[in-house]
Structures are given as structure tokens and as C-alpha cells.
Design a protein around this motif. Structure first.
Motif, short mmCIF file in Angstrom:
data_model
loop_
_atom_site.label_atom_id
_atom_site.label_comp_id
_atom_site.label_asym_id
_atom_site.label_seq_id
_atom_site.Cartn_x
_atom_site.Cartn_y
_atom_site.Cartn_z
N LEU A 265 10.79 -36.76 9.23
CA LEU A 265 10.23 -36.72 8.28
C LEU A 265 8.95 -35.55 8.33
CD1 LEU A 265 9.59 -40.51 7.99
CD2 LEU A 265 10.71 -39.27 6.15
N LEU A 266 8.47 -35.29 9.59
CA LEU A 266 7.85 -34.35 9.68
C LEU A 266 8.44 -32.80 9.39
CD1 LEU A 266 5.72 -35.05 13.04
CD2 LEU A 266 4.72 -35.05 10.93
N ALA A 267 9.58 -32.71 9.72
CA ALA A 267 10.30 -31.55 9.45
C ALA A 267 10.44 -31.40 8.05
CB ALA A 267 11.84 -31.31 10.19
N ASP A 268 10.63 -32.33 7.28
CA ASP A 268 10.96 -32.38 5.73
C ASP A 268 9.64 -31.85 5.27
OD1 ASP A 268 12.06 -32.66 3.24
OD2 ASP A 268 11.52 -34.84 3.35
N ASP B 48 13.77 -23.79 4.36
CA ASP B 48 14.50 -24.65 3.66
C ASP B 48 15.74 -25.21 4.48
OD1 ASP B 48 13.07 -24.06 1.31
OD2 ASP B 48 14.55 -22.49 0.58
N ALA B 49 16.34 -24.47 5.14
CA ALA B 49 17.47 -25.12 5.97
C ALA B 49 16.77 -26.21 7.05
CB ALA B 49 17.87 -23.86 6.72
N VAL B 50 15.64 -26.20 7.52
CA VAL B 50 15.41 -26.94 8.41
C VAL B 50 14.78 -28.26 7.71
CG1 VAL B 50 13.28 -27.46 9.95
CG2 VAL B 50 14.65 -25.47 10.30
N ARG B 51 14.16 -28.12 6.64
CA ARG B 51 13.85 -29.17 5.48
C ARG B 51 15.09 -29.79 5.31
NH1 ARG B 51 10.15 -25.48 3.84
NH2 ARG B 51 11.48 -24.75 2.14
N ALA B 52 16.06 -29.29 4.94
CA ALA B 52 17.18 -30.06 4.59
C ALA B 52 17.84 -30.79 5.67
CB ALA B 52 18.25 -28.84 3.88
N LEU B 53 18.06 -30.21 6.83
CA LEU B 53 18.44 -30.79 7.99
C LEU B 53 17.45 -32.32 8.22
CD1 LEU B 53 20.07 -31.30 10.64
CD2 LEU B 53 18.60 -29.53 11.70
N GLY B 54 16.25 -32.14 8.11
CA GLY B 54 15.08 -33.18 8.20
C GLY B 54 15.75 -34.16 7.21
N ILE C 287 18.98 -35.97 8.27
CA ILE C 287 18.69 -36.85 9.67
C ILE C 287 17.87 -38.13 9.25
CG2 ILE C 287 17.12 -37.05 11.59
CD1 ILE C 287 17.74 -34.06 12.38
N VAL C 288 16.74 -38.07 8.15
CA VAL C 288 16.27 -39.35 7.64
C VAL C 288 17.18 -40.23 7.21
CG1 VAL C 288 14.72 -40.07 6.02
CG2 VAL C 288 14.11 -38.30 7.30
N THR C 289 18.30 -39.80 6.34
CA THR C 289 19.23 -40.36 5.90
C THR C 289 19.97 -41.09 6.77
OG1 THR C 289 19.22 -39.39 3.72
CG2 THR C 289 21.12 -40.67 4.24
N ALA C 290 20.33 -40.53 7.95
CA ALA C 290 21.40 -40.98 8.69
C ALA C 290 20.67 -41.95 9.79
CB ALA C 290 22.08 -40.04 9.32
N GLN C 291 19.57 -41.68 9.96
CA GLN C 291 18.88 -42.45 11.23
C GLN C 291 18.29 -43.82 10.30
OE1 GLN C 291 18.24 -41.45 14.34
NE2 GLN C 291 19.69 -40.22 13.71
#
Length: 90
Positions: free
Chosen positions: A23-26, A32-38, A41-45
Motif C-alpha cells: 500500500l505504501l508503494a502504491d 509507475d512499475a513499482v506502483r503497479a506492482l504494489g 501485491i495488494v490484491t494477492a495478499q
């Protein structure tokens, strides 16, 4: 078993920390790539946390609520020295 309950409790806490970091990364990442990864991860976790909480409720309905993870618990999962407050303030 106690081992199963402990696993669910510790893994739920571990996934919650990953969710908090994602959530912090997002919110704060510069790319943009790190925000998208964040967001991924939020969805999966969240899905995995929901599954583990459902299993805990189904298989251990009378177990007391888990306590917070201790530094020893975190170290056992390779998370020693992780300071979420410092990360959030960064």
C-alpha cells in the motif's frame, strides 16, 4: 493442531505486513512499475489473508485471537530488523 493454528496466525501477520508495504508503494513510489506492482501485491495478499482467516474460523473457531508477532517470530521468517514505522515515515 497447534502447529497449523500457529502457521495460519503467523502467515496472516506476515501477509498483512506485505500488504501494508505494498500500500505504501502504491501511494508513494516514484515509478509507475513499482506502483503497479504494489497494486498487484495488494490484491494477492488480501485474497490470501481472507483465505487464511476463513480457514482459521472454520478449523479453529474457539482459538483465542492471535497476539502480535514478536521479534523472534519475525526473525524466524527472515523479517528481522523490519521497522514498519520507519518505512511508513520514509
Amino acid at each position: 493442531s497447534y502447529t497449523d493454528l500457529t502457521f495460519l496466525d503467523r502467515m496472516t501477520a506476515h501477509h498483512q505486513m506485505a500488504l501494508d508495504m505494498a500500500l505504501l508503494a502504491d501511494e508513494r513510489a516514484g515509478s509507475d512499475a513499482v506502483r503497479a506492482l504494489g497494486r498487484e501485491i495488494v490484491t494477492a495478499q488480501r485474497a490470501e489473508i481472507d483465505t487464511m482467516r476463513a480457514w482459521r474460523a472454520r478449523y479453529f473457531p474457539n482459538a483465542p485471537a492471535p497476539g502480535p508477532m514478536t521479534p523472534d517470530d519475525m526473525a524466524a521468517m527472515g523479517m528481522g530488523g523490519m521497522d514498519m514505522d520507519a518505512l511508513g515515515a520514509a
